[in-house]
Design a protein around this motif. Structure first.
Motif, short mmCIF file in Angstrom:
data_model
loop_
_atom_site.label_atom_id
_atom_site.label_comp_id
_atom_site.label_asym_id
_atom_site.label_seq_id
_atom_site.Cartn_x
_atom_site.Cartn_y
_atom_site.Cartn_z
N PHE A 67 0.81 -1.21 0.00
CA PHE A 67 0.00 0.00 0.00
C PHE A 67 0.86 1.27 0.00
O PHE A 67 0.33 2.37 -0.13
N HIS A 68 2.15 1.13 0.19
CA HIS A 68 3.03 2.30 0.22
C HIS A 68 4.06 2.29 -0.90
O HIS A 68 4.97 3.12 -0.93
N TYR A 72 3.26 1.83 -7.64
CA TYR A 72 1.85 1.44 -7.77
C TYR A 72 1.26 1.92 -9.09
O TYR A 72 0.55 1.19 -9.77
N ARG A 73 1.59 3.14 -9.48
CA ARG A 73 1.00 3.68 -10.72
C ARG A 73 1.47 2.93 -11.94
O ARG A 73 0.77 2.82 -12.94
N GLY A 76 0.46 -1.27 -10.55
CA GLY A 76 -0.81 -1.63 -9.91
C GLY A 76 -0.59 -2.25 -8.55
O GLY A 76 0.54 -2.34 -8.06
N LEU A 77 -1.69 -2.69 -7.96
CA LEU A 77 -1.63 -3.28 -6.63
C LEU A 77 -1.18 -4.73 -6.75
O LEU A 77 -1.65 -5.46 -7.61
N ASP A 117 2.68 5.01 10.30
CA ASP A 117 1.22 5.07 10.38
C ASP A 117 0.71 4.41 11.66
O ASP A 117 -0.45 4.57 12.03
N LYS B 46 -4.96 5.71 7.02
CA LYS B 46 -4.83 6.09 5.62
C LYS B 46 -3.64 5.40 4.99
O LYS B 46 -2.63 5.19 5.66
N VAL B 47 -3.77 5.06 3.72
CA VAL B 47 -2.61 4.64 2.94
C VAL B 47 -2.56 5.53 1.71
O VAL B 47 -3.58 6.07 1.29
N PRO B 48 -1.37 5.70 1.12
CA PRO B 48 -1.24 6.74 0.09
C PRO B 48 -1.55 6.29 -1.34
O PRO B 48 -1.24 7.01 -2.28
N LEU B 49 -2.21 5.13 -1.52
CA LEU B 49 -2.35 4.59 -2.88
C LEU B 49 -2.98 5.55 -3.88
O LEU B 49 -2.55 5.63 -5.02
N LEU B 50 -4.02 6.25 -3.49
CA LEU B 50 -4.74 7.09 -4.45
C LEU B 50 -4.43 8.58 -4.26
O LEU B 50 -5.22 9.44 -4.62
N ARG B 51 -3.25 8.85 -3.68
CA ARG B 51 -2.88 10.25 -3.46
C ARG B 51 -2.85 10.99 -4.78
O ARG B 51 -2.26 10.52 -5.75
N GLY B 52 -3.49 12.13 -4.82
CA GLY B 52 -3.50 12.92 -6.05
C GLY B 52 -4.58 12.53 -7.04
O GLY B 52 -4.74 13.16 -8.07
N LYS B 53 -5.32 11.46 -6.74
CA LYS B 53 -6.41 11.04 -7.63
C LYS B 53 -7.73 11.68 -7.18
O LYS B 53 -7.93 11.89 -5.99
N MET B 313 -11.39 0.01 -5.18
CA MET B 313 -10.80 1.23 -5.74
C MET B 313 -9.28 1.11 -5.87
O MET B 313 -8.70 1.58 -6.85
N GLY B 314 -8.66 0.47 -4.89
CA GLY B 314 -7.20 0.29 -4.94
C GLY B 314 -6.78 -0.57 -6.12
O GLY B 314 -5.77 -0.30 -6.77
N ALA B 317 -7.71 1.45 -9.65
CA ALA B 317 -6.87 2.60 -9.97
C ALA B 317 -5.47 2.19 -10.38
O ALA B 317 -4.77 2.94 -11.06
N GLY B 318 -5.06 0.98 -9.99
CA GLY B 318 -3.72 0.52 -10.36
C GLY B 318 -3.70 -0.17 -11.72
O GLY B 318 -2.62 -0.48 -12.24
#
Lengths: 174, 319
Positions: A67-68, A72-73, A76-77, A117, B46-53, B313-314, B317-318
């Motif tokens: 998740f960090h 990822y972009r 993907g996950l 976190d 929170k986790v940062p996966l969709l930061r900026g989306k 969603m995670g 989006a990936g």
């Protein structure tokens, strides 16, 4: 002994023996409240070995950095994310983060972010079984029994053999 | 024809319906959700996966709970969330659905969470985005007409798996207004895909779709035979508006025949769980003693729903 060799002709060392060496490096610095946190999946195996070798009291923590991750972009996950499990209060603790291989430093960065976190640790130190260089971030290991230079096309992989022993292998990518 | 929910690599790019989703994809979502569940227990949730989306909640039909849980899920993934009450703005002024979508794409939306009274609306949007060449924009169906409510179906599966571990030997009873229920359809598709032993459907004849047997369910016409020896009871909300359509005599009559009381629930297996997608009508489809009793897992469903929506969603989006 593993038959595979590094490009410089060095045979891959015995991973279980490296765990013993790593525990020996850590032992003089242990404090009563120190806990180890392994990064899935290789680091989790090493953390388990350290837990036994060092005779720790507190349960070990396990984290999955999916998740960090900063890729990822692009990628993907990860399809098999494991739950992170930190069965102790991170606030004010001394943590030893454990991974199998230190390479670009990006996994370590993600793991540190994830740990924060859960709270603010007093200190995080990094213990790895192997440091293969080629860092892309200002990160270095506090404890490391084996340093090796490897070509970017090779991937150093830690796995469990049929009898449950840790072993190294080299995967070559074209 | 390609599955409209999957991209060229076979990865999930929109979530429109559980129908047609491969079992591995459903399992991947449930597994990922179990990791996200733990995020909500941390100091920093929170986790940062969709930061900026940017995630746009576009609800053409009211739903506070579903919209809120999507909003929480997106925020826990660090996305920026914009809630649009389109029924009161653009649509009321005569804008078409696809014009609304084009405007939001021009605002650099990365994901749409869509609820619409018309079955197929989210599919229409996904198809439109594909024609625009915007496969980087993702659509999540938050309920369309009578068609599907896939995240509710997934959170129901998550809940069942949490309490029952395996699907193979499970007998599941779905009770109530199945005709109008997108939840029931999503649950039935998910349960048959995951290999539940038997799915039973029970409700007044006027509220059962014709040929529902073709979906792989066994139709029962009385509540007791549906509940007997089952492992999971899924109660559906009786939508009050149905009372006006001459489909039912009265709420009291409905409760007498299809309301889940402790006496009826006693026919199920002793460890059976009771689920409800909410909002509940106490005294209409479910007795308060059951709703508040030890076998009800209605509130855990809500908690699991956030983790499941984070997973959806995670993953989208990936891809």
């Amino acid at each position: 002994m593993n038959a595979q060799k590094t490009p410089h002709g060095v045979a891959l060392p015995d991973a279980e023996a490296l765990c013993v060496q790593l525990a020996d490096l850590i032992r003089p610095h242990l404090q009563p409240e120190t806990v180890v946190v392994g990064i899935h999946s290789g680091g989790a195996w090493v953390a388990q070995r350290l837990y036994t070798l060092l005779g720790l009291d507190a349960e070990i923590g396990l984290i999955d950095v999916s998740f960090h991750r900063d890729d990822y972009r692009a990628r993907g996950l990860h399809p098999r994310v494991k739950p992170s499990s930190i069965p102790f209060d991170v606030e004010g603790r001394r943590l030893i983060l454990v991974d199998d291989v230190l390479y670009t430093g990006r996994t370590t960065r993600a793991a540190i972010n994830e740990l924060f976190d859960y709270g603010r640790p007093a200190r995080i130190q990094l213990a790895v079984l192997a440091d293969r260089g080629s860092r892309q971030l200002p990160i270095c290991a506090d404890f490391c029994p084996w340093r090796v230079d490897l070509d970017p096309s090779s991937e150093l992989v830690l796995s469990l053999d049929d009898s449950g022993r840790l072993q190294w292998s080299l995967d070559e990518h074209a | 024809m390609r599955n409209p929910q999957l991209n060229a690599n076979g990865e999930l790019t929109h979530l429109l319906s559980i129908e047609g989703l491969p079992r591995e994809v459903i399992t991947q979502i449930l597994d990922t959700a179990s990791s996200f569940l733990k995020v909500s227990h941390r100091d920093v949730k929170k986790v940062p996966l969709l930061r900026g989306k940017s995630v746009f909640n576009v609800f053409f039909e009211n739903s506070t709970r579903t919209r809120t849980t999507f909003e929480i899920a997106a925020k826990r993934l660090s996305a920026d969330v914009i809630n649009l009450d389109v029924t009161r703005s653009s649509t009321a002024k005569g804008e078409t659905l696809l014009d609304t979508v084009d405007n939001l794409v021009a605002m650099h939306a990365d994901m749409f969470v869509v609820r619409h009274a018309a079955s197929g609306a989210p599919h229409l949007i996904a198809d439109h985005l594909r024609r625009l060449g915007r496969e980087d924009v993702h659509v999540v169906n938050a309920g369309d007409g009578r068609h599907a409510h896939p995240t509710q179906g997934l959170l129901d599966m998550y809940t069942i798996r949490h309490y029952k571990t395996e699907f193979a030997n499970l007998v599941v009873a779905i009770v109530g207004d199945i005709l109008h229920s997108r939840v029931a359809r999503s649950d039935i598709h998910a349960l048959t895909t995951l290999g539940a032993a038997e799915v039973r459907a029970v409700g007044p004849q006027t509220l059962l779709p014709t040929a529902i047997e073709k979906m792989g369910v066994r139709v029962c016409h009385d509540l007791c035979s549906a509940i007997r020896d089952c492992d999971v009871v899924i109660m559906l909300r009786l939508q009050n508006e149905r009372m006006n359509g001459a489909l039912l005599p009265s709420a009291r009559e409905y409760f007498r025949c299809y309301g889940l009381t402790p006496a009826v629930l006693a026919l199920a297996r002793p460890d059976a769980i009771v689920m409800h997608p909410g909002p509940m009508n106490r005294g209409v489809e479910i007795d308060s003693d059951v709703a508040d009793g030890p076998q009800a897992v209605i509130l855990p469903q809500v908690t699991f729903g956030i983790a499941v929506r984070m997973a959806v969603m995670g993953i989208l989006a990936g891809n």
